[in-house]
Design a protein around this motif. Structure first.
Motif, short mmCIF file in Angstrom:
data_model
loop_
_atom_site.label_atom_id
_atom_site.label_comp_id
_atom_site.label_asym_id
_atom_site.label_seq_id
_atom_site.Cartn_x
_atom_site.Cartn_y
_atom_site.Cartn_z
N CYS A 96 0.88 -1.24 -0.17
CA CYS A 96 0.08 -0.19 -0.14
C CYS A 96 0.85 1.21 -0.09
O CYS A 96 0.62 2.16 -0.92
N HIS A 149 -0.15 2.99 -3.61
CA HIS A 149 -1.51 3.78 -3.51
C HIS A 149 -1.36 5.19 -3.14
O HIS A 149 -0.19 5.62 -2.45
N CYS A 205 -8.25 2.82 -0.44
CA CYS A 205 -7.86 1.79 -1.54
C CYS A 205 -8.24 0.52 -0.92
O CYS A 205 -8.84 0.28 0.09
N CYS A 208 -6.96 -2.02 0.01
CA CYS A 208 -6.23 -2.69 0.99
C CYS A 208 -7.11 -2.85 2.52
O CYS A 208 -7.07 -4.00 3.09
ZN LIG Z 1 -3.60 0.39 -0.09
#
Ligand SMILES: [Zn+2]
Length: 254
Positions: free
Chosen positions: A159, A163, A236, A238
């Motif tokens: 991440c 991201h 995101c 995640c």
């Molecule tokens: Zn992420």
């Protein structure tokens, strides 16, 4: 028969031993233990109050104690010699600090720091290691938490690289809110920038975007989630990946 001479029911007994020295236990690992293991472990625990930014251990430190987080939020940071750092894990009342001890290791590879004011039940490292062979459920729960943290660290590493900062900020706020059980996360943008491994100005812009969209409000030292569903949309993937994985593992563990 007078009320106070009645034998305790199973539920009153369970609630009685969901306390350590009169302090209510919120830690999910401690609450999940059978009564026999609570009786062995709880007398060895001591409640400690951790001020904001209190460091539990630095990388390379010998782990003298382990901590069952009870309230608040503990960040696990990867720290570099030049002082730069980035958060790679986040632990609240579901978790534990001192996982290397469960595998028989003694040194810490990361920094653990109280993100906000927190409390934890501390146990001496050697006492914990001595108890593990006789507390089978405790050992299993700590092994499971170790896997959850490994999964979380892996996802956050990806991440942090892949991201955008506004997606990561949304992901971070959701993770924090889940762990402290509140939609209000008390922290400064400066600290948030350190957690996300980015510049403070980037966090200011990202927080401004989320606030303008009506998902959060932020004032100095405090961020409030206003629209959780939309914030999940803004984060995101995640956050969802980690949440689903933990749910799946919990189902498999029974
Ligand atoms: Zn992420």
């Amino acid at each position: 028969m007078a009320a106070n001479t009645r034998p305790p029911t199973k539920s009153s007994l369970t609630s009685l031993i969901a306390q350590v020295d009169g302090n209510k236990v919120h830690n999910e690992i401690l609450l999940d233990l059978p009564i026999k293991e609570r009786e062995a472990l709880y007398p060895k625990l001591e409640l400690v109050r951790l001020k904001t930014h209190h460091v539990l251990h630095e990388p390379g430190d010998t782990l003298k104690s382990a901590y069952f987080c009870n309230t608040g939020l503990i960040s696990i940071l990867s720290v570099f010699p030049d002082g730069k750092s980035v958060e790679v894990g986040l632990v609240g009342k579901e978790g534990f600090i001192g996982l290397p001890l469960v595998a028989g290791f003694r040194t810490a590879p990361t920094q653990a720091i109280a993100q906000i004011e927190a409390s934890a039940f501390r146990i001496d490292a050697e006492i914990l290691q001595g108890l593990l062979p006789q507390c089978v459920k405790l050992e299993r729960r700590l092994q499971q938490f170790s896997q959850i943290m490994a999964m979380q660290v892996t996802q956050i590493a990806a991440c942090n690289r892949l991201h955008e900062v506004n997606e990561r900020l949304a992901r971070w706020l959701l993770m924090s809110a889940d762990r402290i059980g509140s939609n209000s996360v008390p922290l400064t943008q400066e600290f948030l920038a350190q957690m996300l491994g980015t510049r403070r100005s980037s966090v200011t812009v990202a927080a401004g975007m989320l606030q303008k969209a009506g998902l959060i409000t932020h004032t100095r030292g405090d961020v409030k989630i206003v629209d959780r569903r939309q914030l999940e949309e803004a984060a995101c993937e995640c956050y969802e990946i980690m949440t689903l994985q933990v749910t799946e593992w919990k189902g498999e563990a029974g």
